[in-house]
Write an enzyme that holds these catalytic residues in place. Sequence first.
Site, mmCIF file in Angstrom:
data_model
loop_
_atom_site.group_PDB
_atom_site.id
_atom_site.type_symbol
_atom_site.label_atom_id
_atom_site.label_comp_id
_atom_site.label_asym_id
_atom_site.label_seq_id
_atom_site.Cartn_x
_atom_site.Cartn_y
_atom_site.Cartn_z
ATOM 1 C CE LYS A 45 -7.082 4.262 -6.712
ATOM 2 N NZ LYS A 45 -7.489 4.963 -5.477
ATOM 3 C CE1 TYR A 74 22.822 11.742 -20.908
ATOM 4 C CE2 TYR A 74 21.316 10.186 -19.870
ATOM 5 C CZ TYR A 74 21.663 10.997 -20.949
ATOM 6 O OH TYR A 74 20.859 11.038 -22.044
HETATM 7 C C1 LIG Z 1 -7.742 3.950 -4.609
HETATM 8 C C2 LIG Z 1 -8.889 3.887 -3.674
HETATM 9 C C3 LIG Z 1 -9.250 2.662 -3.080
HETATM 10 C C4 LIG Z 1 -8.463 1.391 -3.277
HETATM 11 O O1 LIG Z 1 -7.296 1.443 -2.501
HETATM 12 P P1 LIG Z 1 -6.404 0.116 -2.271
HETATM 13 O O2 LIG Z 1 -5.550 0.482 -1.136
HETATM 14 O O3 LIG Z 1 -5.647 -0.095 -3.529
HETATM 15 O O4 LIG Z 1 -7.362 -0.974 -1.981
HETATM 16 C C5 LIG Z 1 -10.362 2.633 -2.277
HETATM 17 N N1 LIG Z 1 -11.089 3.749 -2.060
HETATM 18 C C6 LIG Z 1 -10.771 4.948 -2.591
HETATM 19 C C7 LIG Z 1 -11.629 6.134 -2.318
HETATM 20 C C8 LIG Z 1 -9.648 5.054 -3.416
HETATM 21 O O5 LIG Z 1 -9.329 6.243 -3.937
#
Ligand SMILES: *Cc1c(COP(=O)(O)O)cnc(C)c1O
Length: 391
Positions: free
Chosen positions: A45, A268
């Site tokens: 993702k 700034y």
């Molecule tokens: C993002 C996510 C993961 C992976 O998490 P990590 O800590 O990066 O391994 C696993 N399961 C779900 C449901 C997630 O949303």
Amino acid sequence: MENNQNTSPLLRDTVIKVDLSAIAENIRNICALVGPSAEVAAVVKANAYGHGILPLAPVIMENGASLLAVATLSEALEIKTAYPDYPVLVMGLTSDAYLPQAARYSVIQTIDTVEQAVLLNEIGEKLGRPVSVHLKIDTGFHRIGFPDDPDSIQKILTLKDLPWLSVEGIFSHLALLDDASNKEQYERFTRVIAYLESNGFHFRYKHIADSIALVDYPEYRMNMVRAGALIYGLKGFHKGFVSVRQALRFETRISHISLVRKGEGVSYDYTWRAGKDTLVGTLPFGYADGYPRNLRDKGTVAIHGKRCPIVGVICMDQCMVDLTNVPDARIGDTAVIYGDGTGNTADIQEISELAGTNKNEIVSRLSMRPPRIYTYEQPAQKAEEFHHGSI
Ligand SMILES: *Cc1c(COP(=O)(O)O)cnc(C)c1O
């Protein structure tokens, strides 16, 4: 393919370099760790945690992952358009209006209501092929999922009557508070599975472990694990161990050097003023590239292997560093923003601590603007380098 960066059309000196051989090795090591009893769902993702989804997807799938997992349907369709044959699971919910798209592209959708199961069944019937889903069970996290109370679980049994719905998996998510709370969630989850299985359900995939849990709690691996951060070499585990290395490097080049006289301000509001005559370098990266703006007066970059502190407010596209430690620095010299810790560089762990957040936020907030450069370094073979456009 372009080996000489100076002639490549990146048009920018601020770049994110990703070592695909690290990604390949990491996924292989994760698969070896979990062994043949569990398959690996690779969580890609947020543009593969900022690394770039499309160049990474084949590396991840060809080195042992069974499934690519994303958060949103839009992310799934990006993968499916390029790689229609890779199985892709959307771990988040998708609104009713978009479910026909999910089905058309054969995306595996997470659901947590009977209503969406019925809707997907209708869509499947129209398409003439079953729609695959994983059921999410809420075992305490209270984000999404069928509640695990008896009424709710009883309703899941009605999904058996939906011929165009293929329930391939069931999963939950750990809050990772402590051993006792993990155990409680795991037991709540297995109780739900046992009940559904004793009533005729069969789940090809059962999963609850993310990167940390799959290393620290081998007893919760079930027959699938969801590895995210680990694939990119971001280590969060405490008890167990797996060998992984950071794949990402964030670099830029000095664009300008000023001599700032004692007492003069920088950026700034002149929040920083030179305590003595100081060489100040300008670097063409800023918070719009994904660098945390709150690292003002905390962040450093590495130039010639020496740390140079960021001075003054970080702008959207540029920031300034004190070059006192590198008096021989010149325009065009490389500055490492995020390295792997070698050569006196700051790694993602260090940056996340300074910014008061976690490693996943630091990489996933990297914006689309810096071009990604992919290398694949294999021993006894010339390094290959190519780039992927920055949109
Ligand atoms: C993002 C996510 C993961 C992976 O998490 P990590 O800590 O990066 O391994 C696993 N399961 C779900 C449901 C997630 O949303």
